[in-house]
Motif scaffolding. Structure first.
Motif, PDB file in Angstrom:
ATOM      1  N   LEU A 282       0.814  -1.214   0.000  1.00 32.29           N
ATOM      2  CA  LEU A 282       0.000   0.000   0.000  1.00 32.29           C
ATOM      3  C   LEU A 282       0.849   1.267   0.000  1.00 32.29           C
ATOM      4  O   LEU A 282       0.427   2.293  -0.513  1.00 32.29           O
ATOM      5  N   ALA A 283       2.041   1.192   0.594  1.00 34.07           N
ATOM      6  CA  ALA A 283       2.816   2.412   0.798  1.00 34.07           C
ATOM      7  C   ALA A 283       3.096   3.184  -0.493  1.00 34.07           C
ATOM      8  O   ALA A 283       2.863   4.396  -0.531  1.00 34.07           O
ATOM      9  N   PRO A 284       3.584   2.538  -1.596  1.00 30.36           N
ATOM     10  CA  PRO A 284       3.805   3.333  -2.806  1.00 30.36           C
ATOM     11  C   PRO A 284       2.533   3.960  -3.344  1.00 30.36           C
ATOM     12  O   PRO A 284       2.563   5.086  -3.851  1.00 30.36           O
ATOM     13  N   ILE A 285       1.404   3.243  -3.177  1.00 27.79           N
ATOM     14  CA  ILE A 285       0.147   3.787  -3.697  1.00 27.79           C
ATOM     15  C   ILE A 285      -0.242   5.027  -2.912  1.00 27.79           C
ATOM     16  O   ILE A 285      -0.616   6.061  -3.477  1.00 27.79           O
TER      17      ILE A 285
ATOM     18  N   SER B 252       0.046  16.548   2.478  1.00 22.48           N
ATOM     19  CA  SER B 252       0.498  16.042   3.775  1.00 22.48           C
ATOM     20  C   SER B 252       0.307  14.541   3.888  1.00 22.48           C
ATOM     21  O   SER B 252       0.780  13.948   4.848  1.00 22.48           O
ATOM     22  N   ILE B 253      -0.381  13.912   2.934  1.00 22.17           N
ATOM     23  CA  ILE B 253      -0.624  12.469   3.034  1.00 22.17           C
ATOM     24  C   ILE B 253       0.641  11.643   2.787  1.00 22.17           C
ATOM     25  O   ILE B 253       0.851  10.654   3.476  1.00 22.17           O
ATOM     26  N   PRO B 254       1.521  12.007   1.822  1.00 20.98           N
ATOM     27  CA  PRO B 254       2.679  11.153   1.551  1.00 20.98           C
ATOM     28  C   PRO B 254       3.528  10.851   2.775  1.00 20.98           C
ATOM     29  O   PRO B 254       4.171   9.809   2.829  1.00 20.98           O
ATOM     30  N   LEU B 255       3.497  11.750   3.773  1.00 22.04           N
ATOM     31  CA  LEU B 255       4.209  11.510   5.023  1.00 22.04           C
ATOM     32  C   LEU B 255       3.834  10.161   5.633  1.00 22.04           C
ATOM     33  O   LEU B 255       4.695   9.391   6.068  1.00 22.04           O
ATOM     34  N   VAL B 256       2.499   9.875   5.630  1.00 24.14           N
ATOM     35  CA  VAL B 256       2.032   8.603   6.164  1.00 24.14           C
ATOM     36  C   VAL B 256       2.672   7.453   5.396  1.00 24.14           C
ATOM     37  O   VAL B 256       3.125   6.469   5.979  1.00 24.14           O
ATOM     38  N   ALA B 257       2.733   7.622   4.067  1.00 22.67           N
ATOM     39  CA  ALA B 257       3.263   6.544   3.241  1.00 22.67           C
ATOM     40  C   ALA B 257       4.728   6.295   3.547  1.00 22.67           C
ATOM     41  O   ALA B 257       5.178   5.152   3.528  1.00 22.67           O
TER      42      ALA B 257
END
Lengths: 203, 187, 460
Positions: C130-133, C174-179
């Motif tokens: 899931l992380a790359p997505i 700010s979402i990519p931080l979670v990834a």
């Protein structure tokens, strides 16, 4: 925008909204059950971000665009912090979270008494009772929806209200945040050993 | 001695379920003042859905199903069954109540302090759904519900920060985050 | 005169070639899906179902054009970065595949797609996948409001215009931080984990000056809507937000009146109503907006892990940080997203500070030139393309050209920074973020709050 009117008719009707609502809410329910029942605290933190994403989708359905985005922004960062802290505090290999084992036997192997079984289902009882209470309260009221539409420019309405009518609560919220900031730093600061005061070496 | 893990005897659970069912039926009977079950079916349909779901859950536990699966399917089933015929506002409120209850369950059940904080965040968010639904359906002109939701977001952020700091310092003192072991003050 | 003129010439050629290779397909796809197919469908007096199909095609145009754009753009940016770095460090750069290395990244992309996709043992497979997505999806979503702004609110792209535009972009940024934390944790590798944690700490610290600087620009503009912010800055570089958010608009108007041989004093009086205080305020605004641009670029560099702030993937310490364990398609997605993020960040800077699709020349300067005749001549000559085929929209066309120039210049600036500055240490990074940038952004915010009342600027 006339060219989109036809599509608009199809998309904004009540059936599509209902379908979207059920899709998002079932997703949110399943994910939130995942949050409280995943063995690994870190993974449940990541699932929690999914729940918040679904909830901000609901906010978009409710035409609260600003709040949906604020939700994403605050929780994407905030919950990641929670996850990071959880990472620092737990070692997934040595410390299994066993609270979700369905424990039918007590530690010494003897069958448990009905009283102990009651203790096991206590949390479930609390959950069911709270849902039941709130749901009864909801259904005992006849809600009269005012048929108006939310103005699409409700960011302006929010801003005006925050700086005029609700300016005092707004200030209090900022004071609260400042207090929380200082308090968190004070609590989390590593305790240093008391400095040994030596007199008469320098000067 | 052989420490074989004893499975749940099915009959005990079914007996529990039967007792619960009788209780619910008796409750309905009291409310219906001795009238026919038809009246109860029409006026207390929600309660019947509840009873069926609880009995189904207990039976499923006795059959050996895993509890997350039971909670998830039960919650989704109850939610859809209860709100299928309702207004949109009642749907949102019910969803919020359900998420609140799930958060409450997690908060009472979990031993890990970090997960307790997560459950509290879940409950706060459930309240936000409530407020924003009110803002849309009851007060669309000056969306007061959204204002209160903003304040709740603020409080949630402050709560998370202080809570995490407390968990950190507790971990520093006791090197565990198990809620059952924070019993330094227990007498 | 210039010793490395041939290299500069080759770089310019590569840029020109690849920009054509990127934007011609994007143009073709968005024209075919958004204009041509609906035109054919609606030309035959369709029933409601077919009309709905045409609507769906129009609605899907922004997404489709972005999807065509992103891989091509990432391929170009990699080559651009490598060749420009080679230019700065007096090397050759990739020069074997294709004429003068022109197709190097296309070959790289094919290689990456053919590699085996490995999930390491002990990794959390679901989160690892899931992380790359989660890292990549926000860059597609977040570019949408910007798309409306940089195409000058073209009817096909106006659907992506949101009333909360810049806030939407920031939220999705700010979402990519979670990834990153997801990727770091799920890889079951200590270097990845340290990389993920560093990314979290860094992004949280630098998001504050980034958001505060953009909020201050929104304050000067008086709106969150990116299209409105872009349109406010029309009419030459004196109106751009980089020069005080419209603090020099009065000067612009005064020069225009003076050129018409009219009295310009009342114009000045109207735009700067408080005399000397207004002039001081205008100077403060200009100064603050330069500081804001610096804060934004610094914060953005840290957000997308560009070089002075690339601690999460510091290859000398952490192998490759959070993407150590990734290979094949998943690594390609990470790679794609990083370069797309660089492009998006430059786009935001273009829209918020450099006037979006506005040409830098003031209107009174353009009036001196015989442009109107040329434009009319071109319009009649290309009338078939413009009016019948609707292949070219004159408003959007020039806006797009200016946006391309501005954005790739900012990307060039980022590469220059990368070639110039060494990497921070983690404690220096935190120090710099919390003790320098955050107070500076707060001070700039306060100064702008007081100064913008004294001048008739954009959001007045």
């Amino acid at each position: 925008m006339e060219q989109y009117m036809m599509l608009h008719d199809y998309v904004s009707n009540a059936a599509a909204e209902t379908a979207l609502f059920y899709l998002i809410s079932i997703f949110a329910i399943i994910m939130s059950v995942g949050v409280i029942s995943d063995r690994n605290v870190i993974r449940s933190g990541f699932i929690l971000i999914g729940v918040f994403g679904a909830i901000s989708g609901l906010f978009l359905l409710l035409q609260a665009q600003f709040l949906a985005l604020a939700q994403v922004m605050i929780y994407a960062v905030g919950i990641t912090l929670v996850v990071v802290i959880a990472l620092m505090l737990t070692n997934p290999r040595s410390e299994k979270d066993t609270s979700y084992e369905n424990e039918p036997v007590s530690k010494d192997g003897s069958p448990i008494s009905p009283f102990q079984r009651l203790r096991l289902i206590g949390p479930a009882f609390v959950g069911i009772l709270s849902f039941f209470t709130i749901y009864t309260a909801i259904r005992s009221e006849s809600w009269i929806a005012s048929g108006e539409q939310v103005s699409p420019d409700n960011v302006r309405v929010l801003g005006t209200a925050l700086t005029t009518t609700y300016s005092l609560p707004f200030e209090f919220a900022s004071v609260l945040l400042l207090a929380a900031l200082i308090g968190a730093i004070m609590l989390a600061k590593a305790e240093r050993p008391t400095p040994v005061i030596e007199i008469g070496i320098d000067e | 001695m052989s420490l074989q893990v004893q499975k749940n005897p099915i009959m005990v659970n079914v007996a529990y379920a039967g007792i619960l069912f009788v209780c619910v039926c008796g409750f309905l009977g009291l409310l219906s003042n001795g009238k026919t079950t038809d009246w109860a079916m029409t006026n207390f349909l929600d309660l019947w859905i509840f009873a069926v779901a609880i009995v189904g859950g207990v039976v499923a536990i006795s059959m050996g199903a895993r509890s997350p699966f039971i909670i998830a399917s039960g919650a989704v089933g109850i939610f859809v069954a209860l709100t299928a015929t309702q207004d949109t506002l009642v749907r949102y409120l019910s969803l919020s109540a359900l998420l609140f209850a799930i958060g409450m369950y997690g908060m009472v059940k979990s031993r890990n302090a970090v997960r307790v904080l997560m459950s509290i965040e879940l409950m706060l968010n459930a309240v936000n759904i409530n407020l924003i639904a009110f803002a849309k359906f009851i007060d669309p002109a000056e969306v007061k519900g959204q204002l209160f939701a903003i304040f709740i977001l603020t409080v949630a952020a402050a709560e998370a920060a202080v809570g995490l700091a407390i968990v950190l310092s507790v971990y520093r003192n006791t090197s565990t985050v198990d809620m059952n072991k924070f019993d330094l003050l227990k007498w | 005169m210039i010793p490395n003129a041939p290299e500069i010439g080759k770089l310019a050629f590569i840029i020109a070639f690849w920009i054509c290779a990127i934007f011609l397909p994007v143009w073709a796809v968005s024209w075919a899906v958004g204009v041509f197919l609906p035109m054919i469908i609606e030309g035959q007096n369709p029933g409601p179902e077919l009309a709905l199909v045409a609507d769906i095609l129009r609605t899907a145009t922004p997404i489709l054009s972005v999807l065509v754009f992103i891989p091509l753009n990432a391929m170009f940016m990699v080559l651009y970065e490598r060749r420009a770095l080679a230019l700065f460090t007096v090397r050759m750069g990739p020069n074997r595949v294709g004429p003068d290395g022109l197709l190097q990244t296309a070959a790289d992309a094919v290689k990456l797609l053919l590699k085996e996709d490995i999930t390491p043992r002990g990794a959390d497979a679901v989160i690892f996948t899931l992380a790359p997505i989660v890292f990549f999806a926000p860059s597609i979503i977040g570019i949408l409001p910007i798309l409306a702004a940089i195409t000058n609110n073209h009817p096909l792209f106006a659907i992506t215009n949101l009333p909360t535009g810049i806030f939407f972009v920031l939220a999705s940024a700010s979402i990519p931080l979670v990834a990153l934390v997801m990727a770091g944790w799920s890889s079951n590798n200590k270097y990845s984990l340290v990389g993920g944690l560093r990314a979290a700490a860094q992004a949280i610290s630098y998001e504050i000056p980034l958001v505060l600087s953009l909020v201050t620009v929104c304050l000067m503009a008086g709106t969150l809507d990116v299209v409105k912010i872009a349109q406010q800055q029309d009419g030459g570089f004196l109106n751009w937000n980089i020069l005080g958010g419209g603090a020099l608009r009065g000067l612009d108007a005064a020069i225009a009146t003076a050129l018409k041989n009219q009295d310009w004093a009342p114009v000045i009086q109207a735009f700067y109503p408080y005399g000397a205080a207004s002039f001081v305020a205008a100077i403060v605004l200009i100064f603050c907006s330069h500081i804001l641009l610096g804060l934004y670029l610094t914060g953005a560099c840290a957000e997308i892990n560009r070089i002075p702030f690339d601690l999460p993937e510091a290859e000398s310490e952490l192998v490759s940080g959070y993407n150590t364990e990734y290979s094949g398609m998943k690594f390609a997605i990470f790679f794609l997203a990083e370069f797309t993020n660089l492009f998006i960040v430059s786009c935001i800077a273009t829209v918020m500070f450099f006037g979006g699709g506005d040409n830098p020349f003031p209107q009174w300067f353009l009036d001196q030139l015989p442009l109107a005749g040329i434009q009319a001549g071109l319009g009649s000559a290309l009338s078939f393309l413009i009016n019948d085929m609707r292949l070219v929209d004159p408003d959007t066309f020039w806006a797009a050209i200016w946006v391309i120039i501005k954005v790739y210049s900012l990307v060039f600036f980022a590469i220059l920074i990368r070639g110039t500055l060494p990497r921070f240490r983690i404690d220096q990074l935190m120090d710099f973020g919390w003790k320098r940038l955050v107070p500076l952004s707060l001070i700039a915010f306060l100064l702008v709050v007081f100064a913008r009342v004294l001048v008739v600027s954009h959001g007045y």
